[in-house]
Design an enzyme around this catalytic site. Structure first.
Site, PDB file in Angstrom:
ATOM      1  N   GLY A  74       0.799  -1.045   0.113  1.00 47.10           N
ATOM      2  CA  GLY A  74      -0.038   0.062   0.217  1.00 47.10           C
ATOM      3  C   GLY A  74       0.725   1.620  -0.008  1.00 47.10           C
ATOM      4  N   ASP A 191      -1.643  -1.809  10.653  1.00 47.90           N
ATOM      5  CA  ASP A 191      -1.481  -2.579  10.091  1.00 47.90           C
ATOM      6  C   ASP A 191      -1.496  -4.217  10.187  1.00 47.90           C
ATOM      7  OD1 ASP A 191      -3.211  -3.537   7.666  1.00 47.90           O
ATOM      8  OD2 ASP A 191      -1.825  -2.835   7.065  1.00 47.90           O
TER       9      ASP A 191
END
Ligand SMILES: Nc1ncnc2c1ncn2[C@@H]1O[C@H](COP(=O)(O)OP(=O)(O)OP(=O)(O)O)[C@@H](O)[C@H]1O
Length: 559
Positions: A74, A191
């Site tokens: 990401g 995350d």
């Protein structure tokens, strides 16, 4: 034997472009000049971070060649490289440009990331900020990710055994505990997932990708719409985060619980190849949590009975605590870490001889290390059915813990206030007084390995506490209010029991005056704030969860 080489070859997850002639990556004239001028890599002032030139990193990664590409996440692409100056193998993360920050802003964030140092974190060794290029340079971790080993093992690799899995969980918990409890200010991981847990050659886990949210998309001048990066990864994200973006340290604990479940079951957090009701790991596991008899069915089939039922029960109990819907009911990662330290003990036959007996009651988790042949396990009260609750309370572990744990939140709130006032010295240093107390107390008494009836009991207590803090790193504001409202109503109902609890407190103090407090690994810093108030509310509804006290005791198990 496990085979790490299976994952050591570079892979390309998302990219299909070849970077050999990528114009964007061409060294800029200024880079060339700097490299010619300075043979050695600069050191960032006051830190151990190195400042790399773009050219150095281009050389290290063969000009960001496709064959060096480890993958793309990401935040951007990650390349394997070798630093020409030292020969060190590194992972170079080239941050996407749409999260671009000004030089100062970027450096400030990177310098604070550079302060984080723990054996279970991937070490940031340097960075490059040149023109619009932003790159981070990390230690290269050669063993691949937990995701690779657990879910995409090569055919010639043996599956990970139970103890290794618990050791990975324990190491990951230590890394997370460092971010939550030791880093100042605390860092919310955001995350945590199997693909972000990298494994060293000796299977030592290293958390990667922490603290990057301020550098990635969704932040900075060119703010993107709420991206998947900001929202974490589906299957791992805590419900409160997915619903309203409410992010706390306890959201990380939820994600950790999902990873632990993956280790236990060998299932993916999200697996669309399975039947509908089995696709989401937590949803699949929730009904099973309520029935400890079914725990053996949860274990990864590849482990084939090569695990102790007790160890499995305890691991499932810990995971079930972590993935509770209510964030406040989840344990602190430091408590999970202690529990896992027992479960990860290596033994000759792979079956731990000593496993902790956990019990969960009234926001309190007790861990007793026992060599007894007990398979008892109690799911968290929120998960247990009424029948289970009553049967648990008549079990062996209940006899260990019930007498101590019947004390309510209010009582501890009062105690905490007393502790707070007694600890606050004029110069504001409260840890010294505790340290002095420790010095006066008798030296730690080792556990007597031969004494089968001896137990190590670690007890953590939680209490609801009015608190006024405003560290935005601990929580986002958006949906904190609902949390606070629910906690304050519970808090009110507790007041009604105050008299009864006073009596219990007196009884309890009498009962335990004989227990020798041998060691406390926790300091007063542990009485941390885990939720902050909605600053805008202006009222006093904001109740926060505090850990009041942790104790470690050696005691005799009552038969
Ligand atoms: N320090 C490192 N050492 C070795 N490999 C690494 C290192 N850091 C990242 N990688 C690998 O590079 C690839 C991309 O990693 P990255 O963390 O950017 O994304 P991800 O974890 O796959 O996805 P996400 O960004 O959604 O977390 C992964 O295969 C990862 O295992």
């Amino acid at each position: 034997m496990h085979c790490f080489p299976c994952f050591s070859s570079p892979k390309n997850k998302k990219s299909s472009t070849t970077n050999e002639t990528n114009d964007n990556n061409e060294p800029r004239p200024s880079d060339r000049r700097r490299t010619e001028e300075t043979e050695e890599t600069e050191q960032s002032e006051g830190t151990s971070l190195k400042i790399f030139t773009f050219r150095e990193l281009a050389t290290a990664t063969k000009n960001f060649r496709q064959e060096c590409l480890l993958g793309e996440g990401g935040f951007g692409r990650v390349y394997k490289g070798t630093l020409k100056s030292t020969g060190q193998v590194v992972a170079v993360k080239q941050l996407d440009k749409h999260g671009l920050h000004g030089n100062k802003e970027f450096q400030a964030e990177v310098l604070s990331l550079g302060q984080l140092d723990h054996p279970n974190l991937v070490k940031l060794i340097g960075y490059c900020a040149d023109g619009d290029q932003r790159l981070l340079v990390y230690d290269y971790i050669s063993g691949g990710s937990l995701q690779d080993h657990l879910h995409e093992p090569k055919p010639d690799c043996e599956p990970m055994d139970w103890t290794t899995r618990m050791q990975i969980a324990y190491g990951a918990a230590q890394g997370l505990d460092y971010l939550h409890d030791k880093a100042n200010p605390p860092v919310i991981y955001r995350d945590l997932k199997a693909s972000n847990i990298l494994l060293d050659d000796d299977f030592s886990p290293k958390l990667s990708d922490f603290g990057l949210h301020k550098l990635g998309p969704g932040t900075g001048d060119k703010m993107m719409a709420l991206s998947s990066r900001v929202m974490g990864t589906y299957g791992y994200s805590a419900p409160e985060y997915t619903r309203g973006g409410n992010l706390t340290l306890k959201s990380d604990v939820y994600s950790f619980g999902v990873v632990l479940l993956e280790l236990i079951t060998g299932r993916r957090a999200l697996d669309t190849t399975r039947p509908n009701d089995e696709q989401n790991l937590v949803s699949w596991a929730q009904p099973i949590f309520r029935d400890p008899k079914k725990y053996p069915d949860m274990a990864d089939p590849v482990l084939k009975n090569k695990l102790s039922e007790r160890g499995l029960n305890q691991a499932v109990a810990i995971a079930s605590m972590c993935v509770q819907e209510e964030a406040a009911a989840r344990p602190l990662i430091s408590d999970v870490m202690v529990a896992l330290s027992f479960l990860s003990m290596p033994t000759e036959d792979g079956i731990p001889t000593a496993v902790p007996i956990l019990s969960f009651k009234d926001k309190s988790m007790s861990i007793a290390l026992s060599r007894h042949d007990s398979n008892l396990v109690s799911p968290p009260p929120e998960l247990a059915t009424e029948d289970e609750k009553s049967s648990t309370s008549s079990g062996e572990e209940s006899s260990l813990d019930s007498e101590k744990e019947s004390v309510s939140k209010n009582k501890y709130k009062k105690k905490h206030e007393e502790e707070d006032s007694s600890m606050e010295s004029d110069d504001g240093s409260d840890s010294n007084s505790e340290h002095e107390k420790d010095q006066d107390s008798p030296p730690p008494k080792p556990i007597d390995e031969k004494n089968q009836a001896q137990s190590l009991k670690i007890k953590y207590r939680y209490s609801w506490e009015d608190i006024d803090v405003s560290d935005e790193r601990l929580s986002s504001k958006s949906s904190q209010k609902s949390n606070d409202e629910s906690t304050s109503s519970r808090y009110d109902s507790d007041r009604d029991q105050e008299e009864k609890e006073k009596e219990e407190e007196e009884e309890e103090e009498e009962e335990h005056s004989h227990i020798e407090h041998i060691h406390s690994s926790k300091t007063d810093d542990d009485q941390s704030v885990y939720f902050d108030n909605d600053d805008d509310s202006g009222d006093d509804n904001g109740a926060s969860l505090h850990r009041i006290k942790s104790e470690v005791e050696i005691d005799s198990i009552k038969e």
